[in-house]
Structure formats: C-alpha cells, structure tokens
Design an enzyme around this catalytic site. Structure first.
Site, short mmCIF file in Angstrom:
data_model
loop_
_atom_site.label_atom_id
_atom_site.label_comp_id
_atom_site.label_asym_id
_atom_site.label_seq_id
_atom_site.Cartn_x
_atom_site.Cartn_y
_atom_site.Cartn_z
CE LYS A 22 3.47 -0.87 -39.24
NZ LYS A 22 3.70 0.37 -38.50
CG ASN A 23 4.21 -1.17 -35.16
OD1 ASN A 23 4.66 -0.60 -36.14
ND2 ASN A 23 2.95 -1.06 -34.78
NE ARG A 94 3.60 9.47 -34.42
CZ ARG A 94 3.88 10.51 -33.66
NH1 ARG A 94 3.75 11.72 -34.13
NH2 ARG A 94 4.27 10.34 -32.41
CB CYS A 118 -0.35 11.21 -39.10
SG CYS A 118 -0.79 10.21 -37.72
NE ARG A 123 0.60 8.35 -34.00
CZ ARG A 123 1.09 7.36 -34.74
NH1 ARG A 123 0.92 7.35 -36.04
NH2 ARG A 123 1.77 6.38 -34.18
CG ASP A 306 -2.03 -0.62 -34.24
OD1 ASP A 306 -2.48 0.54 -34.33
OD2 ASP A 306 -0.84 -0.86 -33.95
CB ILE A 328 -4.85 4.65 -28.44
CG1 ILE A 328 -5.16 3.40 -27.59
CG2 ILE A 328 -3.35 4.93 -28.47
CD1 ILE A 328 -4.58 3.38 -26.20
NE ARG A 397 3.32 4.03 -43.47
CZ ARG A 397 3.00 4.89 -42.52
NH1 ARG A 397 2.13 5.84 -42.77
NH2 ARG A 397 3.52 4.80 -41.32
C1 EPZ Z 1 2.78 2.88 -31.57
O1 EPZ Z 1 2.61 4.25 -31.89
C2 EPZ Z 1 2.54 2.10 -32.84
N1 EPZ Z 1 3.52 2.51 -33.83
C3 EPZ Z 1 1.13 2.34 -33.35
O2 EPZ Z 1 0.92 1.57 -34.50
C4 EPZ Z 1 0.15 1.92 -32.26
O3 EPZ Z 1 -1.15 2.22 -32.68
C5 EPZ Z 1 0.46 2.67 -30.96
O4 EPZ Z 1 1.85 2.45 -30.58
C6 EPZ Z 1 -0.40 2.22 -29.79
O5 EPZ Z 1 -0.24 0.86 -29.59
C7 EPZ Z 1 4.71 1.91 -33.85
O6 EPZ Z 1 5.02 1.05 -33.04
C8 EPZ Z 1 5.67 2.31 -34.91
P1 EPZ Z 1 2.10 5.76 -28.31
P2 EPZ Z 1 3.18 5.36 -30.89
O7 EPZ Z 1 3.29 6.61 -28.04
O8 EPZ Z 1 4.40 4.85 -30.26
C9 EPZ Z 1 0.19 9.92 -26.69
C10 EPZ Z 1 0.30 1.21 -36.74
O9 EPZ Z 1 -0.76 1.31 -37.39
N2 EPZ Z 1 1.55 10.48 -26.69
O10 EPZ Z 1 1.95 4.50 -27.55
O11 EPZ Z 1 3.25 6.63 -31.67
C11 EPZ Z 1 -0.31 9.58 -28.10
O12 EPZ Z 1 -0.80 10.72 -28.77
C12 EPZ Z 1 0.69 2.27 -35.74
O13 EPZ Z 1 1.11 0.30 -36.89
C13 EPZ Z 1 1.74 11.77 -26.29
O14 EPZ Z 1 0.80 12.48 -25.92
O15 EPZ Z 1 1.99 5.46 -29.87
C14 EPZ Z 1 -1.32 8.49 -27.87
O16 EPZ Z 1 -2.55 9.08 -27.52
C15 EPZ Z 1 -0.25 3.43 -35.71
N3 EPZ Z 1 3.02 12.29 -26.28
C16 EPZ Z 1 -0.76 7.74 -26.65
O17 EPZ Z 1 0.20 8.65 -26.04
C17 EPZ Z 1 4.09 11.56 -26.69
O18 EPZ Z 1 5.24 12.08 -26.65
C18 EPZ Z 1 -0.06 6.45 -26.97
O19 EPZ Z 1 0.81 6.66 -28.09
C19 EPZ Z 1 3.88 10.22 -27.09
C20 EPZ Z 1 2.60 9.70 -27.09
#
Ligand code: EPZ
Length: 433
Positions: A22-23, A94, A118, A123, A306, A328, A397
């Site tokens: 999916k991702n 998101r 969420c 996030r 995840d 995370i 989802r």
């Molecule tokens: C991706 O989310 C995945 N979603 C998530 O999967 C996954 O858990 C996550 O990466 C970590 O591997 C998709 O690929 C669609 P990040 P993402 O940006 O991209 C902080 C699932 O269940 N951050 O790597 O949103 C953030 O808060 C989902 O399939 C900021 O502070 O995650 C987090 O603590 C849930 N500012 C860390 O970075 C920003 O602008 C990593 O988040 C962006 C992120």
C-alpha cells in the site's frame, strides 16, 4: 460498518500470498500523474481502501484511471487538470498530501487540505512545506488548506530534519520536474522510497541514491507513462508471520522480498520463531512457543513502527516480560483493546511493558488504527473463544482480502455487516406521549 467474528485457538496452516505494498502504491499512483504523455500500467496494486481513495482523489482532479480485468491499474497522467483536492476524500488519509508535490510540479499550483491529527498522534507536514517553499513556491495556509503556487519549481539542497518517508517522497515527486538538481539529505531509506525512485526513472526521471541518506534528483522537462509492478507489502507479510507464530501454526508466506524484512525477522528469531527462508517466501513455525524480547521501532532498516502492534500482540502471550519502545508515533492507544482480551500491558511514556500471559481470551474489541486492527485480529486468532472486531473500515484501508486469506489458512473468521444509524432507529419503538 462491519465486524469480524473470530473463533480463536486454531493454528494457521498453509500458504498465503502477499499483496502489493500500500505505502508504495499510493505515491506511485500519484507520481504516475507527473506524465505529460502516454499511459501508465501498474501491476500488483493492492485493492484496499486507501488505494481506492487515492484513485478517487485523482479522478476528482480530472485524471482518467481504471482497473482492467487482470486487476492492473491504468492511469492517463496527462489528463490531470484541476489543482484543488477535495477535503471529503483527502481527510481519509494523510498520503493524499502527496498530491501537493504532484500538483505543484505539473500544474504550478496546488490547494490541498492540511492533514489533521490522527489516531496515532500529531503528524505535521512542516518538513514537506518547508521543502516546497525553498523550491520557490509561494505557500500559505488558509481555511485549513495549503495553497501554493510556483510557475516552475527550482532544484534545492535540503536537509530533512528527521528521517521522514512522506517528506522524502513528496519532495522526490516535486523535484522530478523542477528546474535544476535537488539534493535531499537525511532521506528515509524505506523500500517504498526506492520503489518510487525506480518507477520515476522508468518514467524518464533522473533519481539517484534512493535507499541511502542522500538522494539526488536532476529535474527533467517532461515525463512519460510506463509499466511497473509494485513491490510486495512487507508489513502485511510481517503481520501474517506473527499470526502464524502466535497461533502455533505452520505457514508459508509467499511472494515477498525477504530482504525487506531483515530486522523484523531477526527479532522474530530472537523470540523463538523459526523462519525457513526461500527466495521470495518464508515458512514460519514456533513449535516451542514465544519468548519475551525488547524492541525499539526505528526508521528502516530498523524495526518498523507498522509492525509494532502485531509484535505487541505476540509478546502478550510470550514467556517473560518484553519492553517495546515506540519512537516514531504516539501509537499505543490500542493496547486498552488487547487488555480486554486478558493481556497484561502497561504503557509508560514511549514504552509498552508486556508481561506474557499463558492465554488470551476472546472479547468484543474496537479497531483504533490500521495496524492496531491487524494486532487485534491476530490476537483473536490465538485467543480462546469468540472475538468480535469492530471498526473494520479502518483495517480494510490497508489489508487486501484479510478475511479470505485467513480463511485460506484455516481460521474461523467471518465478516458481518453491523448496524447503520437507520437500522438502529428502525428498532426504536415510537412512543406517542
Ligand atoms: C509513513 O508515514 C507511512 N505512511 C506510515 O505508515 C509509517 O508508519 C511511517 O511512514 C513510518 O515508517 C505511508 O507511507 C503512507 P514519516 P509518514 O514522515 O510519511 C515526523 C501505515 O499504517 N514528521 O516518516 O507520515 C512524524 O511526526 C502508516 O501504513 C514531522 O515532524 O511518516 C514522525 O514522528 C501509518 N514533520 C516522523 O517524522 C513532517 O513534516 C516520521 O514520519 C513529517 C514527519
């Protein structure tokens, strides 16, 4: 509204096919609309709720796309016309925010609702927005939307504050058609990032270094459609591996890339799970039960956030006490539901401390987020008695055909529709006072 009814206690046995990731599919489907000519054909696209939503969002932006009889997704990226993404669809997930990078790169303007908080905590998308701004976009926030414009984005050197999958992906999409070279530092190294890079290069982009800390993107004038097959879903694979072990089963999890699961497999082995590895399949058993382990979630190649939830479900019946640290997201709200099944779990700040019990017992439970849903299902498969898992729309989802896959492994699971508001009101007797 729907629920699973699961009668647990049956070891899973047999083979299960793992769907496309999916991702990976979400950013690749969005990126296919960078093409100004030709058609993209995507194979191994999972038919799950989030993929359906991204297709509807793109369609609302004018994009012609459809699934053929073989389940392949066809996208005519050049039909992208509108730059305003609708809130009612974007709010569902998101990853819709990837449309921001696409719209800025292709149309020079974007209006995309800001994703809210969420169920796994705050996030933000500040890293994405900072990147767009540095690329020359005029960005402002109005009425809950990010509104941005820039006739032609320019290449930049950008250090991402912390490894972020979404930021790396959004900026790769935006930079592919930018003027000049973009160098992204401290990039996410997840396989989904690498998959997107390979796909973009197939469209004519020039992306190097994906899978390392530094990704270099030389912007090109135009991109074209291509054919591509999405990588297998490592999180779905890990979930079925935990399910096999937790139920004391014997399952071949097939059509996977074992390399993508190195860290979870090391931890599974530490917990007493036996994994026989083939080229693109693994056989999973746990004849001697599970032992407690300590794990910390970290960006790839570390243990994925995840899979934290299926791991917690597994550790809830392991021998000993485990400490699982989540670094995370704020992602332990679901443990209240596993506790309802008899698990002994205490959450202290970022850590879940799990004292293994000998047996979980069935209970009605509610899915609070996607991966929590998977954890509840596998806990239910191992529990004694009947569990009802409510809130399946969240689970669905991200897991394609979970009920059928588990039935194929011998699980006693059925999906039932639950009551709608109309059903509820139809049962309320009208009282004339
Ligand atoms: C991706 O989310 C995945 N979603 C998530 O999967 C996954 O858990 C996550 O990466 C970590 O591997 C998709 O690929 C669609 P990040 P993402 O940006 O991209 C902080 C699932 O269940 N951050 O790597 O949103 C953030 O808060 C989902 O399939 C900021 O502070 O995650 C987090 O603590 C849930 N500012 C860390 O970075 C920003 O602008 C990593 O988040 C962006 C992120």
């Amino acid at each position: 509204m729907a629920r699973y009814v699961i009668n647990g206690g049956r070891p899973l046995r047999g083979e299960v096919h793992i769907s496309g990731a999916k991702n990976s599919a979400l950013p690749i489907i969005v990126a296919s609309c960078l093409a100004s000519e030709g058609e993209t054909v995507l194979e191994n696209v999972p038919h799950d709720g989030d993929v359906g939503t991204i297709c509807l969002i793109l369609r609302s932006l004018g994009v012609e796309l459809w699934f053929d009889a073989k389940g392949r997704l066809h996208v005519k990226g050049h039909t992208l016309k509108a730059h305003q993404a609708p809130y009612n669809l974007v709010r569902r997930m998101r990853a819709s925010f990837y449309c921001a990078g696409l719209l800025l790169a292709r149309l020079g303007k974007a209006e995309v609702p800001l994703p809210g908080g969420c169920s796994i905590g705050s996030r933000p998308v500040d890293f994405h927005i900072k990147g767009f701004t540095q690329m020359g976009a005029d960005v402002y926030i109005e009425h809950g939307f990010m509104k941005a414009s820039c006739p032609k984005l320019k290449g930049i050197n950008y250090f991402i504050n912390r490894s972020s999958v979404g930021t790396t992906i959004n900026l790769m999409i935006a930079a592919s058609l930018a003027d000049g070279t973009t160098v992204l530092e401290n990039c996410a190294k997840e396989p989904e990032v690498v998959d997107l890079a390979i796909f973009l290069n197939g469209m004519g982009a020039k992306v190097r270094g994906a899978g390392t800390d530094i990704i270099r993107i030389d912007g090109v004038e135009a991109l074209h459609g291509t054919e591509y097959s999405i990588i297998p879903d490592r999180i779905e694979a890990g979930t079925y591996m935990f399910a096999a072990a937790l139920t004391g089963g014997d399952v071949v999890v097939k059509d996977i890339v074992t390399e993508h699961l190195r860290s979870p497999m090391l931890k599974m082995e530490e917990a007493g799970i036996i994994i026989e590895k083939g080229d693109n399949a693994v056989r999973v058993t746990a004849p001697n039960g599970l032992k407690a382990i300590d794990v910390e979630t970290t960006p790839y190649p570390g243990f994925p956030t995840d899979l934290q939830q299926p791991l917690v479900a597994a550790m809830s019946i392991a021998e000993g006490t485990s400490v699982i640290r989540e670094t995370i997201f704020d992602r332990f709200r679901y443990v209240d539901e596993i506790r309802r099944m008899g698990a002994d779990i205490k959450v202290e700040r970022e850590s879940a401390i799990i004292r293994g019990v000998t047996q979980l017992t069935g209970a009605p439970v509610e899915v609070t987020d996607l991966r929590a849903g998977a954890a509840l299902v596998i806990a239910a498969l191992a529990a004694s008695g009947r569990t009802e898992v409510y809130g399946l729309e969240i689970l669905e989802r991200g897991y394609e055909g979970m009920e059928a896959k588990l039935q194929g492994l011998g699980a006693d699971i059925i999906r039932e529709e639950t009551e709608t508001v109309t059903d509820i009101f139809s049962q309320v007797e009208t009282i004339n006072l």
